[in-house]
Design a protein around this motif. Structure first.
Motif, PDB file in Angstrom:
ATOM      1  N   ALA A  22       0.832  -1.210   0.000  1.00  0.00           N
ATOM      2  CA  ALA A  22       0.000   0.000   0.000  1.00  0.00           C
ATOM      3  C   ALA A  22       0.861   1.253   0.000  1.00  0.00           C
ATOM      4  O   ALA A  22       0.564   2.245  -0.688  1.00  0.00           O
ATOM      5  CB  ALA A  22      -0.930  -0.004   1.209  1.00  0.00           C
ATOM      6  N   VAL A  23       1.942   1.246   0.777  1.00  0.00           N
ATOM      7  CA  VAL A  23       2.834   2.420   0.845  1.00  0.00           C
ATOM      8  C   VAL A  23       3.514   2.643  -0.503  1.00  0.00           C
ATOM      9  O   VAL A  23       3.579   3.775  -0.998  1.00  0.00           O
ATOM     10  CB  VAL A  23       3.879   2.240   1.969  1.00  0.00           C
ATOM     11  CG1 VAL A  23       5.002   3.270   1.835  1.00  0.00           C
ATOM     12  CG2 VAL A  23       3.211   2.368   3.330  1.00  0.00           C
ATOM     13  N   VAL A  24       4.030   1.581  -1.100  1.00  0.00           N
ATOM     14  CA  VAL A  24       4.707   1.722  -2.394  1.00  0.00           C
ATOM     15  C   VAL A  24       3.725   2.246  -3.446  1.00  0.00           C
ATOM     16  O   VAL A  24       4.063   3.126  -4.255  1.00  0.00           O
ATOM     17  CB  VAL A  24       5.329   0.379  -2.831  1.00  0.00           C
ATOM     18  CG1 VAL A  24       5.838   0.469  -4.272  1.00  0.00           C
ATOM     19  CG2 VAL A  24       6.459  -0.018  -1.897  1.00  0.00           C
ATOM     20  N   GLU A  25       2.534   1.724  -3.448  1.00  0.00           N
ATOM     21  CA  GLU A  25       1.521   2.174  -4.404  1.00  0.00           C
ATOM     22  C   GLU A  25       1.208   3.659  -4.205  1.00  0.00           C
ATOM     23  O   GLU A  25       1.114   4.424  -5.168  1.00  0.00           O
ATOM     24  CB  GLU A  25       0.249   1.337  -4.232  1.00  0.00           C
ATOM     25  CG  GLU A  25      -0.861   1.689  -5.208  1.00  0.00           C
ATOM     26  CD  GLU A  25      -2.103   0.841  -4.995  1.00  0.00           C
ATOM     27  OE1 GLU A  25      -3.219   1.344  -5.261  1.00  0.00           O
ATOM     28  OE2 GLU A  25      -1.966  -0.316  -4.551  1.00  0.00           O
ATOM     29  N   GLU A  26       1.051   4.076  -2.955  1.00  0.00           N
ATOM     30  CA  GLU A  26       0.729   5.470  -2.663  1.00  0.00           C
ATOM     31  C   GLU A  26       1.888   6.402  -3.037  1.00  0.00           C
ATOM     32  O   GLU A  26       1.682   7.466  -3.633  1.00  0.00           O
ATOM     33  CB  GLU A  26       0.394   5.623  -1.180  1.00  0.00           C
ATOM     34  CG  GLU A  26       0.019   7.029  -0.735  1.00  0.00           C
ATOM     35  CD  GLU A  26      -1.308   7.506  -1.298  1.00  0.00           C
ATOM     36  OE1 GLU A  26      -1.550   8.736  -1.294  1.00  0.00           O
ATOM     37  OE2 GLU A  26      -2.116   6.653  -1.733  1.00  0.00           O
ATOM     38  N   LEU A  27       3.101   6.012  -2.702  1.00  0.00           N
ATOM     39  CA  LEU A  27       4.256   6.847  -3.025  1.00  0.00           C
ATOM     40  C   LEU A  27       4.470   6.938  -4.520  1.00  0.00           C
ATOM     41  O   LEU A  27       4.819   7.998  -5.058  1.00  0.00           O
ATOM     42  CB  LEU A  27       5.512   6.307  -2.334  1.00  0.00           C
ATOM     43  CG  LEU A  27       5.548   6.397  -0.812  1.00  0.00           C
ATOM     44  CD1 LEU A  27       6.839   5.792  -0.273  1.00  0.00           C
ATOM     45  CD2 LEU A  27       5.421   7.844  -0.350  1.00  0.00           C
ATOM     46  N   THR A  28       4.240   5.843  -5.223  1.00  0.00           N
ATOM     47  CA  THR A  28       4.388   5.842  -6.685  1.00  0.00           C
ATOM     48  C   THR A  28       3.419   6.842  -7.316  1.00  0.00           C
ATOM     49  O   THR A  28       3.785   7.607  -8.212  1.00  0.00           O
ATOM     50  CB  THR A  28       4.153   4.439  -7.236  1.00  0.00           C
ATOM     51  OG1 THR A  28       5.126   3.537  -6.689  1.00  0.00           O
ATOM     52  CG2 THR A  28       4.258   4.424  -8.757  1.00  0.00           C
ATOM     53  N   ALA A  29       2.195   6.832  -6.813  1.00  0.00           N
ATOM     54  CA  ALA A  29       1.188   7.747  -7.355  1.00  0.00           C
ATOM     55  C   ALA A  29       1.555   9.200  -7.066  1.00  0.00           C
ATOM     56  O   ALA A  29       1.439  10.069  -7.933  1.00  0.00           O
ATOM     57  CB  ALA A  29      -0.181   7.411  -6.753  1.00  0.00           C
ATOM     58  N   ILE A  40      14.684  -0.893  -7.833  1.00  0.00           N
ATOM     59  CA  ILE A  40      14.128   0.413  -8.174  1.00  0.00           C
ATOM     60  C   ILE A  40      12.697   0.234  -8.662  1.00  0.00           C
ATOM     61  O   ILE A  40      12.430  -0.566  -9.563  1.00  0.00           O
ATOM     62  CB  ILE A  40      14.973   1.105  -9.251  1.00  0.00           C
ATOM     63  CG1 ILE A  40      16.399   1.346  -8.735  1.00  0.00           C
ATOM     64  CG2 ILE A  40      14.326   2.419  -9.678  1.00  0.00           C
ATOM     65  CD1 ILE A  40      17.358   1.827  -9.821  1.00  0.00           C
ATOM     66  N   VAL A  41      11.757   0.973  -8.076  1.00  0.00           N
ATOM     67  CA  VAL A  41      10.364   0.904  -8.519  1.00  0.00           C
ATOM     68  C   VAL A  41       9.897   2.218  -9.158  1.00  0.00           C
ATOM     69  O   VAL A  41       8.924   2.242  -9.908  1.00  0.00           O
ATOM     70  CB  VAL A  41       9.417   0.531  -7.356  1.00  0.00           C
ATOM     71  CG1 VAL A  41       9.688  -0.883  -6.874  1.00  0.00           C
ATOM     72  CG2 VAL A  41       9.532   1.515  -6.195  1.00  0.00           C
ATOM     73  N   VAL A  42      10.580   3.316  -8.848  1.00  0.00           N
ATOM     74  CA  VAL A  42      10.273   4.612  -9.464  1.00  0.00           C
ATOM     75  C   VAL A  42      11.593   5.307  -9.762  1.00  0.00           C
ATOM     76  O   VAL A  42      12.497   5.330  -8.920  1.00  0.00           O
ATOM     77  CB  VAL A  42       9.423   5.508  -8.531  1.00  0.00           C
ATOM     78  CG1 VAL A  42       9.206   6.880  -9.178  1.00  0.00           C
ATOM     79  CG2 VAL A  42       8.092   4.864  -8.214  1.00  0.00           C
ATOM     80  N   GLY A  43      11.722   5.876 -10.955  1.00  0.00           N
ATOM     81  CA  GLY A  43      12.894   6.673 -11.285  1.00  0.00           C
ATOM     82  C   GLY A  43      14.143   5.848 -11.505  1.00  0.00           C
ATOM     83  O   GLY A  43      14.128   4.837 -12.203  1.00  0.00           O
ATOM     84  N   LEU A  46      12.469   5.864  -6.022  1.00  0.00           N
ATOM     85  CA  LEU A  46      12.031   5.055  -4.885  1.00  0.00           C
ATOM     86  C   LEU A  46      12.498   3.620  -5.094  1.00  0.00           C
ATOM     87  O   LEU A  46      12.341   3.060  -6.183  1.00  0.00           O
ATOM     88  CB  LEU A  46      10.501   5.093  -4.762  1.00  0.00           C
ATOM     89  CG  LEU A  46       9.900   4.359  -3.570  1.00  0.00           C
ATOM     90  CD1 LEU A  46      10.223   5.080  -2.262  1.00  0.00           C
ATOM     91  CD2 LEU A  46       8.372   4.208  -3.731  1.00  0.00           C
ATOM     92  N   LEU A  47      13.091   3.055  -4.066  1.00  0.00           N
ATOM     93  CA  LEU A  47      13.511   1.654  -4.094  1.00  0.00           C
ATOM     94  C   LEU A  47      12.775   0.888  -3.008  1.00  0.00           C
ATOM     95  O   LEU A  47      12.283   1.470  -2.031  1.00  0.00           O
ATOM     96  CB  LEU A  47      15.024   1.524  -3.876  1.00  0.00           C
ATOM     97  CG  LEU A  47      15.964   2.234  -4.857  1.00  0.00           C
ATOM     98  CD1 LEU A  47      16.330   3.613  -4.305  1.00  0.00           C
ATOM     99  CD2 LEU A  47      17.224   1.411  -5.087  1.00  0.00           C
ATOM    100  N   VAL A  48      12.722  -0.431  -3.163  1.00  0.00           N
ATOM    101  CA  VAL A  48      12.178  -1.322  -2.134  1.00  0.00           C
ATOM    102  C   VAL A  48      13.248  -2.354  -1.799  1.00  0.00           C
ATOM    103  O   VAL A  48      13.801  -3.006  -2.700  1.00  0.00           O
ATOM    104  CB  VAL A  48      10.893  -2.035  -2.600  1.00  0.00           C
ATOM    105  CG1 VAL A  48      10.392  -3.001  -1.517  1.00  0.00           C
ATOM    106  CG2 VAL A  48       9.812  -1.001  -2.931  1.00  0.00           C
ATOM    107  N   GLY A  87      20.133  13.152  -2.668  1.00  0.00           N
ATOM    108  CA  GLY A  87      19.239  13.632  -3.707  1.00  0.00           C
ATOM    109  C   GLY A  87      17.846  13.094  -3.447  1.00  0.00           C
ATOM    110  O   GLY A  87      17.540  12.617  -2.347  1.00  0.00           O
ATOM    111  N   PRO A  88      16.954  13.106  -4.448  1.00  0.00           N
ATOM    112  CA  PRO A  88      15.560  12.706  -4.257  1.00  0.00           C
ATOM    113  C   PRO A  88      15.384  11.188  -4.264  1.00  0.00           C
ATOM    114  O   PRO A  88      14.719  10.615  -5.145  1.00  0.00           O
ATOM    115  CB  PRO A  88      14.861  13.364  -5.449  1.00  0.00           C
ATOM    116  CG  PRO A  88      15.906  13.362  -6.518  1.00  0.00           C
ATOM    117  CD  PRO A  88      17.211  13.596  -5.822  1.00  0.00           C
ATOM    118  N   VAL A  89      15.974  10.529  -3.289  1.00  0.00           N
ATOM    119  CA  VAL A  89      16.045   9.061  -3.265  1.00  0.00           C
ATOM    120  C   VAL A  89      15.651   8.545  -1.881  1.00  0.00           C
ATOM    121  O   VAL A  89      16.131   9.058  -0.859  1.00  0.00           O
ATOM    122  CB  VAL A  89      17.472   8.574  -3.602  1.00  0.00           C
ATOM    123  CG1 VAL A  89      17.532   7.049  -3.572  1.00  0.00           C
ATOM    124  CG2 VAL A  89      17.933   9.126  -4.940  1.00  0.00           C
TER     125      VAL A  89
END
Length: 679
Positions: A312-319, A361-364, A386-388, A404-406
């Motif tokens: 849920a957190v990964v989905e929300e942050l991705t959005a 890596i899931v975003v960027g 964003l990484l998991v 940076g933005p990571v």
């Protein structure tokens, strides 16, 4: 024409004339905006000026006088805030982020002005607590005093907050009575110079109390040693190098380092999707990733999430990250600009690749497109990433700081494991815990506190009023243990005392009065010849004492006080209950009736130099007063000080209330406002 960043040393501006030095470029379009070179700056002259001019000028002032200058400077810079903000966008900073730096800088000056006026004396020496009798001898006392070190404060600042970072160090050093030599980071030294020019042009601070060196001069630390203070904000590698420098390792300069920090935020097990805390958690992470493009020592790097909430957190942050607009900060609608330089972008990309050894890596990521159309080939743009974690205890996940933005999401299965994972960062500046479960908060915060300089607890009650995870407040400590540097700045009064010398002084009670300007019970009691309330501030001597007559505490008086005030506590009105108490032998007088009766014994009712009573401090009821007991008191002038610009001052009186057996029943300090005869 490229701006040449100047230094200010020994009362003069020095502008580099050659073509050597660092060329600072706009990380959006690659345009050269500044040249920085300090090769010809006379560091010895800066140190000498600070020691011989700035230091003596500051030490001659009281804390209140220093605080009033900080207050004046804060107002002066705040009035030019809009103009200062306008210079930031060429350095890749959005207007919103620039405003945080500029406003934060003026606010920290104002905050330390208030701290100086409210928490420090109208003196240039701070006396801690009360004089304590030593080895059972009331005439031999000891006390701790704080004095200004006769040295220089060297400030080595980071690039990310050129104004706030400079002014927060300046505020504490100035209030502590130490002259400052400021060395900004070269990449944003032109922004720091713009602020410093306004400081010099204002003429508010005495000459020699603040100086400015832009670039990398030779021998910066060579003239420093015992009595000097070095405050550095930078990497752990820089801090380690400075610790081995002879100025620190051999000559005794004090080093305060604020270094790397792989900060964490922790979601409570109660804070699943749909809760206020879940939304607060996600919003905080995205804000910390994108504010200043993630180039903050306090930014969130590790996102610790209960395993059941990870998806849920990964989905929300991705959005949420998908809505972040990256681009030229001068363009309307842009949320995040570039990193400070192309070199910084390469460093962040390398760090993300290293993190990928224990996370996916899931975003960027380093290869994600980020630069807007028209950006220079050598730009600083880096996509929010964003990484998991695939290995929640992988060393890189907890040890690599991508500046940076990571951020990396890391699952945990229990509050205990969350605390263990947070500790793998080996010391951090700040952590946040987001939960509405008091038990979870208690367990986690108490466990992670030894590894952090600051912990922010967020829940729905302060969703609208709390500061961001990374916000540094002057009232709270900024620093952290371990890899975070082991130092501390700010923290209200602590930030000033940290820069001063604490000294224990043992002496006779009377010599202690001469040293501290504070009377103590072992010192002489003086006969003023008149009621001491008839003396103006200038004529009142420390130790002037009034011994009063007696008053008998009667049952009728106590009963009337109980009925009149409504204070019918059993010990005052119920003989049987009072006698059964393990503390009392029967009914007793109210403590506050004792205070009122004591005032009746010492107050001089006619108008005079004592204008008002404004409080009591250190009140203690030592033993009960029974019906038929007689009270009397001793009132002694303990401390006095003028309040600048008012025509009046403040006097602290030590009050000791005793019974007919000369046993102490109550003690306190009475605070009055006294007129000056010179007003």
């Amino acid at each position: 024409m490229t701006h040449r960043v100047s230094s200010y040393v020994a009362g003069q501006w020095h502008t580099p004339t050659g073509e050597n030095g660092l060329r600072v470029t706009d990380p959006t379009n690659g345009e050269v905006i500044a040249l920085v070179n300090a090769e010809d700056v006379d560091v010895d002259a800066a140190v000498t000026t600070a020691r011989t001019e700035g230091g003596p000028a500051l030490r001659a002032m009281t804390f209140h006088e220093r605080a009033l200058l900080l207050k004046k400077l804060a107002k002066h810079l705040a009035a030019q805030a809009d103009e200062l903000v306008g210079g930031y966008t060429r350095s890749g900073v959005t207007v919103a982020d620039a405003r945080i730096d500029v406003d934060g800088g003026t606010q920290v000056l104002a905050a330390y002005a208030r701290i100086g006026l409210k928490e420090f004396p109208a003196d240039n020496v701070l006396v801690e607590d009360e004089a304590q009798p030593l080895i059972g001898n009331p005439n031999f006392v000891g006390q701790i005093i704080y004095t200004s070190r006769p040295g220089v404060a060297l400030h080595i600042n980071a690039f990310n907050f050129p104004m706030w970072g400079m002014l927060e160090k300046l505020a504490t050093s100035f209030l502590a009575g130490m002259p400052s030599i400021i060395k900004p980071a070269s990449q944003t030294s032109h922004l720091a110079e713009a602020v410093f020019r306004r400081i010099v042009e204002s003429g508010i601070l005495p000459e020699g109390t603040v100086q400015f060196i832009a670039g990398h001069p030779r021998g910066l630390l060579d003239g420093l040693g015992v009595g000097d203070h070095i405050a550095v904000t930078g990497s752990a590698r820089t801090a380690a190098t400075l610790r081995t420098h002879p100025a620190v390792a051999e000559r005794g300069a004090v080093l305060n380092a604020e270094a790397d920090s792989v900060n964490a935020t922790i979601l409570g097990t109660d804070a699943g999707r749909g809760t206020d805390e879940f939304a607060l958690f996600a919003k905080s992470i995205v804000r910390e990733m994108t504010s200043r493009s993630g180039q903050k020592c306090t930014a969130i790097r590790r996102v610790l999430v209960p395993s059941q909430h990870v998806d849920a957190v990964v989905e929300e942050l991705t959005a949420r990250l998908g809505k972040v607009v990256v681009g030229d900060p001068r363009t309307e609608g842009v949320h995040m600009g570039p990193l400070v330089s192309a070199t910084q972008r390469a460093d962040v990309a390398a760090a993300v690749r290293e993190l990928s050894g224990g996370a996916r890596i899931v975003v960027g990521g380093p290869d994600a497109p980020a630069a807007p159309e028209g950006a220079a080939e050598e730009n600083g743009f880096f996509a929010p990433t964003l990484l998991v974690a695939t290995d929640r205890r992988h060393p890189a996940v907890h040890g690599v700081e991508a500046f940076g933005p990571v951020a990396t999401v890391i699952p945990f299965d229990s509050p205990q494991e969350a605390a263990e994972l947070a500790a793998l960062g080996e010391g951090s500046l700040v952590a946040s815990v987001v939960s509405n479960d008091g038990g979870f908060i208690r367990d986690v915060v108490r466990s992670i506190a030894p590894w952090h300089g600051r912990v922010l607890v967020l829940n729905r009650e302060i969703a609208r009023g709390a500061t961001p995870h990374g916000a540094v407040l002057p009232q709270l400590i900024h620093g952290g243990p371990g890899r975070a540097g082991g130092g501390e700045e700010l923290g209200g009064k602590r930030g000033v005392l940290h820069l001063m010398q604490a000294t224990s002084v043992a002496s006779s009670a009377n010599m202690n009065v001469a040293l501290t300007d504070r009377w103590n019970p072992g010192a002489d009691q003086l006969d003023p010849g008149v009621h001491p309330f008839r003396l103006y501030l200038e004529d009142l001597r420390l130790g002037d004492t009034l011994h009063t007559g007696r008053r008998t505490m009667t049952e009728e008086d106590v009963q009337h006080f109980a009925e009149f005030t409504g204070d019918t506590f059993y010990a005052h009105v119920n003989e049987e209950a009072a006698a059964a108490s393990p503390i009392f032998e029967g009914r007793v007088a109210h403590g506050y009736f004792i205070l009122a009766a004591a005032a009746g014994l010492f107050v001089d009712p006619e108008p005079g130099p004592v204008l008002a009573n404004f409080g009591l401090e250190n009140l203690r009821f030592v033993q009960p007063v029974y019906f038929g007991d007689e009270i009397k008191l001793r009132l002694t002038a303990k401390h006095k000080s003028m309040r600048a610009g008012t025509g009046w001052g403040e006097v602290t009186w030590n009050v000791e209330v005793t019974n007919q057996r000369d046993e102490i029943v109550a003690t306190y300090d009475l605070l009055t406002i006294n007129a000056s005869k010179n007003a």
